[in-house]
Write a protein that holds these residues in place. Sequence first.
Motif, PDB file in Angstrom:
ATOM      1  N   THR A   1      10.444   1.545   9.400  1.00 62.16           N
ATOM      2  CA  THR A   1       9.952   2.235  10.580  1.00 62.16           C
ATOM      3  C   THR A   1       9.076   1.275  11.374  1.00 62.16           C
ATOM      4  OG1 THR A   1       8.867   4.239  11.409  1.00 62.16           O
ATOM      5  CG2 THR A   1       7.911   3.229   9.449  1.00 62.16           C
ATOM      6  N   SER A   2       8.965   1.533  12.638  1.00 58.41           N
ATOM      7  CA  SER A   2       8.154   0.657  13.479  1.00 58.41           C
ATOM      8  C   SER A   2       6.672   0.868  13.184  1.00 58.41           C
ATOM      9  CB  SER A   2       8.431   0.934  14.960  1.00 58.41           C
ATOM     10  OG  SER A   2       8.034   2.248  15.284  1.00 58.41           O
ATOM     11  N   SER A   3       5.887  -0.126  13.533  1.00 55.33           N
ATOM     12  CA  SER A   3       4.438   0.011  13.455  1.00 55.33           C
ATOM     13  C   SER A   3       3.837  -0.728  14.640  1.00 55.33           C
ATOM     14  CB  SER A   3       3.899  -0.532  12.135  1.00 55.33           C
ATOM     15  OG  SER A   3       4.054  -1.930  12.075  1.00 55.33           O
ATOM     16  N   CYS A   4       2.685  -0.263  15.027  1.00 50.37           N
ATOM     17  CA  CYS A   4       1.996  -0.839  16.183  1.00 50.37           C
ATOM     18  C   CYS A   4       0.800  -1.663  15.719  1.00 50.37           C
ATOM     19  CB  CYS A   4       1.505   0.277  17.110  1.00 50.37           C
ATOM     20  SG  CYS A   4       2.853   1.256  17.806  1.00 50.37           S
TER      21      CYS A   4
ATOM     22  N   GLN B   1       6.472   9.708   1.439  1.00 51.40           N
ATOM     23  CA  GLN B   1       5.591   8.585   1.101  1.00 51.40           C
ATOM     24  C   GLN B   1       5.746   7.483   2.140  1.00 51.40           C
ATOM     25  OE1 GLN B   1       4.679   5.633  -2.672  1.00 51.40           O
ATOM     26  NE2 GLN B   1       6.676   6.539  -2.559  1.00 51.40           N
ATOM     27  N   LEU B   2       4.620   6.877   2.513  1.00 55.96           N
ATOM     28  CA  LEU B   2       4.635   5.690   3.367  1.00 55.96           C
ATOM     29  C   LEU B   2       4.343   4.470   2.507  1.00 55.96           C
ATOM     30  CD1 LEU B   2       2.662   6.544   6.630  1.00 55.96           C
ATOM     31  CD2 LEU B   2       5.068   5.925   6.434  1.00 55.96           C
ATOM     32  N   LEU B   3       5.039   3.385   2.805  1.00 58.45           N
ATOM     33  CA  LEU B   3       4.809   2.113   2.139  1.00 58.45           C
ATOM     34  C   LEU B   3       4.429   1.106   3.218  1.00 58.45           C
ATOM     35  CD1 LEU B   3       7.871   2.375  -0.211  1.00 58.45           C
ATOM     36  CD2 LEU B   3       5.475   2.651  -0.856  1.00 58.45           C
ATOM     37  N   ILE B   4       3.290   0.478   3.060  1.00 56.03           N
ATOM     38  CA  ILE B   4       2.742  -0.413   4.074  1.00 56.03           C
ATOM     39  C   ILE B   4       2.601  -1.792   3.450  1.00 56.03           C
ATOM     40  CG2 ILE B   4       0.782  -0.812   5.613  1.00 56.03           C
ATOM     41  CD1 ILE B   4       0.277   2.316   5.286  1.00 56.03           C
ATOM     42  N   THR B   5       3.145  -2.813   4.113  1.00 49.62           N
ATOM     43  CA  THR B   5       3.156  -4.154   3.540  1.00 49.62           C
ATOM     44  C   THR B   5       3.066  -5.206   4.636  1.00 49.62           C
ATOM     45  OG1 THR B   5       4.307  -5.555   1.933  1.00 49.62           O
ATOM     46  CG2 THR B   5       5.684  -4.339   3.486  1.00 49.62           C
ATOM     47  N   GLN B   6       3.069  -6.451   4.239  1.00 45.90           N
ATOM     48  CA  GLN B   6       3.038  -7.606   5.134  1.00 45.90           C
ATOM     49  C   GLN B   6       1.916  -7.512   6.159  1.00 45.90           C
ATOM     50  OE1 GLN B   6       6.916  -8.722   6.654  1.00 45.90           O
ATOM     51  NE2 GLN B   6       7.890  -8.296   4.699  1.00 45.90           N
ATOM     52  N   ALA B   7       0.717  -7.283   5.649  1.00 48.60           N
ATOM     53  CA  ALA B   7      -0.462  -7.268   6.517  1.00 48.60           C
ATOM     54  C   ALA B   7      -0.605  -8.646   7.153  1.00 48.60           C
ATOM     55  CB  ALA B   7      -1.706  -6.924   5.706  1.00 48.60           C
ATOM     56  N   LYS B   8      -0.887  -8.656   8.454  1.00 47.61           N
ATOM     57  CA  LYS B   8      -0.939  -9.919   9.185  1.00 47.61           C
ATOM     58  C   LYS B   8      -2.007  -9.848  10.261  1.00 47.61           C
ATOM     59  CE  LYS B   8       1.846 -12.663  12.339  1.00 47.61           C
ATOM     60  NZ  LYS B   8       3.102 -12.806  13.054  1.00 47.61           N
TER      61      LYS B   8
ATOM     62  N   ILE C   1       0.862  -1.189   0.000  1.00 48.07           N
ATOM     63  CA  ILE C   1       0.000   0.000   0.000  1.00 48.07           C
ATOM     64  C   ILE C   1       0.894   1.232   0.000  1.00 48.07           C
ATOM     65  CG2 ILE C   1      -1.787   1.262   1.261  1.00 48.07           C
ATOM     66  CD1 ILE C   1      -2.375  -1.532   2.660  1.00 48.07           C
ATOM     67  N   SER C   2       0.623   2.162  -0.895  1.00 50.17           N
ATOM     68  CA  SER C   2       1.364   3.410  -1.007  1.00 50.17           C
ATOM     69  C   SER C   2       0.451   4.549  -0.535  1.00 50.17           C
ATOM     70  CB  SER C   2       1.770   3.617  -2.464  1.00 50.17           C
ATOM     71  OG  SER C   2       2.167   4.935  -2.699  1.00 50.17           O
ATOM     72  N   VAL C   3       0.967   5.376   0.390  1.00 47.83           N
ATOM     73  CA  VAL C   3       0.177   6.495   0.907  1.00 47.83           C
ATOM     74  C   VAL C   3       1.052   7.750   0.910  1.00 47.83           C
ATOM     75  CG1 VAL C   3      -1.302   7.337   2.762  1.00 47.83           C
ATOM     76  CG2 VAL C   3      -1.008   4.874   2.455  1.00 47.83           C
ATOM     77  N   PHE C   4       0.547   8.810   0.293  1.00 46.32           N
ATOM     78  CA  PHE C   4       1.238  10.094   0.263  1.00 46.32           C
ATOM     79  C   PHE C   4       0.571  11.049   1.246  1.00 46.32           C
ATOM     80  CE2 PHE C   4       2.453   8.328  -3.818  1.00 46.32           C
ATOM     81  CZ  PHE C   4       3.778   8.709  -3.932  1.00 46.32           C
TER      82      PHE C   4
ATOM     83  N   PHE D   1       1.075  -4.420  10.414  1.00 54.06           N
ATOM     84  CA  PHE D   1       1.726  -4.213   9.128  1.00 54.06           C
ATOM     85  C   PHE D   1       3.204  -3.955   9.363  1.00 54.06           C
ATOM     86  CE2 PHE D   1      -2.543  -2.481   9.020  1.00 54.06           C
ATOM     87  CZ  PHE D   1      -3.084  -3.045   7.879  1.00 54.06           C
ATOM     88  N   LYS D   2       3.994  -4.096   8.319  1.00 56.78           N
ATOM     89  CA  LYS D   2       5.368  -3.597   8.292  1.00 56.78           C
ATOM     90  C   LYS D   2       5.299  -2.307   7.488  1.00 56.78           C
ATOM     91  CE  LYS D   2       7.860  -7.343   9.659  1.00 56.78           C
ATOM     92  NZ  LYS D   2       8.916  -7.442  10.553  1.00 56.78           N
TER      93      LYS D   2
END
Length: 160
Positions: free
Chosen positions: A121-124, A142-149, A44-47, A106-107
């Motif tokens: 970066t860390s995520s909670c 830009q944030l990149l969000i991946t490895q949804a678990k 996921i890409s978020v600006f 997420f990562k």
Amino acid sequence: MSLEELCKQTLCRTPDVKLYLDPTHQFEAKAGNAVPLLMNNSLISVFPGETVFIEASIIDGAIKLEQAVSTNEHPERTLVFTFTQMEKQKDMLLEVSNPFPEDIKFKMGYMQTDSNKIFATSSCPVRGKLKIFEHWPYPIYQLLITQAKVLSQSDKRVCN
């Protein structure tokens, strides 16, 4: 597949980013090409300034990112990511809404205004049916969000 072909199959946008760097400097960038919000149903890409809606499902304890959509027509299965810069400050804020009863994680990585490098970066964890806020004290392009678990009972509920 070319970017043009990809954007025929998935929701894309052409970001126009304006960030406050300090009292006398701003950063502005307009992407030359359209950029997908969700790539390969995993990234996921978020600006800054965007709210991104990702329809998803949880099947057999695993989360599946299905598609990016332009509006939240199915709030019961739509993850919502809102990324903003705090007014007249460098600080960035990400709000993540989890519509599912399960806790998810997420990562994440980010890009700064002065580099094309992606920094981890860390995520909670995002508790079921709740929102979480992530904060950074510097501008992020830009944030990149991946490895949804989906978190299992044995997974630790920590920010890392």
